[in-house]
Design an enzyme around this catalytic site. Structure first.
Site, mmCIF file in Angstrom:
data_model
loop_
_atom_site.group_PDB
_atom_site.id
_atom_site.type_symbol
_atom_site.label_atom_id
_atom_site.label_comp_id
_atom_site.label_asym_id
_atom_site.label_seq_id
_atom_site.Cartn_x
_atom_site.Cartn_y
_atom_site.Cartn_z
ATOM 1 N N LYS A 1 -31.870 0.061 34.622
ATOM 2 C CA LYS A 1 -31.966 -1.264 35.473
ATOM 3 C C LYS A 1 -33.118 -1.494 35.902
ATOM 4 C CE LYS A 1 -29.473 -1.201 40.126
ATOM 5 N NZ LYS A 1 -28.671 -0.198 41.160
ATOM 6 N N SER B 1 -24.299 -2.575 42.285
ATOM 7 C CA SER B 1 -25.294 -3.548 41.785
ATOM 8 C C SER B 1 -25.929 -3.228 40.354
ATOM 9 C CB SER B 1 -26.758 -3.300 42.993
ATOM 10 O OG SER B 1 -27.185 -1.972 42.612
ATOM 11 N N SER C 1 -23.227 1.910 43.380
ATOM 12 C CA SER C 1 -23.731 1.201 42.336
ATOM 13 C C SER C 1 -23.711 1.670 41.051
ATOM 14 C CB SER C 1 -24.984 0.985 42.675
ATOM 15 O OG SER C 1 -25.143 -0.033 43.894
#
Length: 464
Positions: free
Chosen positions: A80, A153, A177
């Site tokens: 990420k 996210s 997330s």
């Protein structure tokens, strides 16, 4: 080789160690696939092709000389885009950081490199790891159905793992997330105990809520990544100094004799019937494997959940003090709204939120006195359509219901694992969640692996 992109980390590692396939060959295959497919999926912000090939050549040379660093040696992963990488930008999904190249790697990136892993690139996330993507970065597309949510996210992490664009991913979870994208994309995710994995060199949304953990396509692979990244770090004073068990060894344990708590009311009230049916079916599978299913009363999380926004907002405002409000025009509405709330919320409100958080955490710890794990859904619905997702955000009470199975464990810090558990009538994924006591990741890995040995939901793929 046939469907190389969907091999497990375990299989890939064995083939690399045996010499039947080279890390360079694997990386080239993955880069070709990313180039071919990701233009339509948007899971990567930055593809680190040159760097990945360089590390693959190093791994190949080491392996040819008999040096084997462990089960991640030569295995391509992704991260990420809020984990610092000194050889590539770290944007945190924000326009103001689009060209930021850190001078150091995050501790978890260092640990993966030391284990011989290869980072293919940086994965798309929402702005600052909150709820909405900045317009600069396209929203990842769910590979099962473009009309459905890909999660938040860490949506890029879920999409890339599901679509065979990486063998696993590093990610973070502040309110769900890791778990929402795992659920929406039919992959396995672990949110460890708060502090179990170092946050040094990781862009912060909320210091006391952020957790670092892995995505993979099965529990054994997720355990492999977690074993590598877990443990104390002097650069992160909030990291826990407890010893790290061998999570791979733990997968051999199975679930026989494990006490798994099940609160019928908490699971079923306000939850879609297809989700309830999938979780109840999983309860039957676990019982058939020797687990002891016990009734448990899950403490009401709602007062604590109402405080999540206040705590997160106040902590996020502190993180962004150097760039907000001085560069407010560079922020998109969702992130700006959270920070504005954090700047204006009263200390008495945040104080109450912390008291409610601590009281809930204590009640949850008491509920674990007679059980080892708890079985609950990940979401109240199967993967929602994009219009259904918009409806969640239109009503505070509905939004509270949406996060009721995820955010409580960010507040309390308990570890959880998300496992594929079926598909809806619309053929989109349904998942379940197992929750453990603090530092109970070993039992989660054991139960997750046992469940996946008895089911095949995790073996289903969205695209060839």
């Amino acid at each position: 080789m046939t469907e190389l992109q969907y091999w497990s980390i375990q299989k890939l590692s064995e083939e690399i160690r045996r010499g039947s396939i080279s890390p360079v060959e694997v990386v080239r295959t993955m880069l070709d696939r990313i180039e071919s497919l990701d233009g339509g999926l948007h899971s990567y912000i930055t593809v680190m092709a040159e760097q990945a090939l360089a590390r693959a050549r190093i791994a190949e040379d080491e392996l040819s000389r008999g040096l084997w660093r462990g089960p991640l040696h030569g295995v391509p992963l992704a991260a990420k885009d809020l984990f610092n990488t000194k050889d590539a930008p770290t944007t945190a999904g924000m326009s103001i950081h689009r060209d930021y190249i850190p001078d150091h790697d995050a501790t978890v990136i260092e640990r993966l490199y030391a284990a011989g892993a290869i980072i293919l690139g940086k994965l798309t996330l929402t702005e600052g790891a909150y709820t909405n993507n900045h317009p600069l970065y396209p929203v990842p597309i769910n590979p099962w159905n473009a009309d459905y949510w890909a999660g938040t996210s860490s949506s890029g992490s879920g999409v890339a793992t599901a679509a065979g664009l990486t063998f696993g991913a590093l990610s973070t979870d502040t309110g769900g997330s890791i778990r929402f994208p795992s659920a929406c994309n039919n992959v396995t995710g672990i949110k460890p105990t708060w502090g179990r994995v170092s946050r040094h060199g990781v862009f912060t949304l909320s210091h006391s809520l952020d957790h670092v953990g892995p995505f993979a396509r099965n529990a054994f692979d997720a355990a492999t990544i977690l074993r590598t990244i877990a443990g104390a770090d002097d650069k992160d004073p909030t990291s826990l100094r407890a010893p790290v068990p061998d999570y791979l060894e733990a997968t051999k344990r199975g679930v026989r004799g494990l006490r798994i708590g099940f609160d019928e009311s908490f699971v079923s009230t306000g939850t879609h019937p297809e989700v309830v049916a999938a979780v109840e079916a999983a309860r039957g599978v676990l019982a058939s494997l020797g687990a002891r299913i016990r009734p448990v009363s899950f403490p009401s999380p709602y007062e604590a959940l109402r405080g999540w926004f206040h705590i997160c907002g106040a902590e996020t405002a502190k993180v962004h003090a150097k760039t907000y409000p001085s560069r407010a025009a560079d922020y998109h509405a969702g992130m700006a709204g959270l920070i504005e709330h954090g700047r204006t919320v009263g200390g008495d409100v945040v104080g109450k939120a912390w008291v409610d958080r601590l009281e809930f955490s204590g009640r949850l710890a008491a509920a674990f006195e007679d059980v080892d794990l708890m079985l609950i859904p990940t979401m109240t619905t199967p993967t929602p359509t994009l219009p259904e997702l918009e409806a969640f955000g239109a009503d505070d009470d509905v939004l509270l219901q949406m996060i009721r199975y995820t955010a409580p464990f960010d507040l309390a810090g308990n570890p959880t694992i998300v496992l594929p558990a079926g598909f809806s009538g619309a053929n989109v994924p349904i998942s379940l969640q197992l929750v453990g006591r603090h530092l109970g990741e070993d039992l989660l890995c054991a139960a997750g692996h046992a469940f996946q040995q008895a089911t095949d939901w995790h073996l289903r793929r969205p695209i060839a």
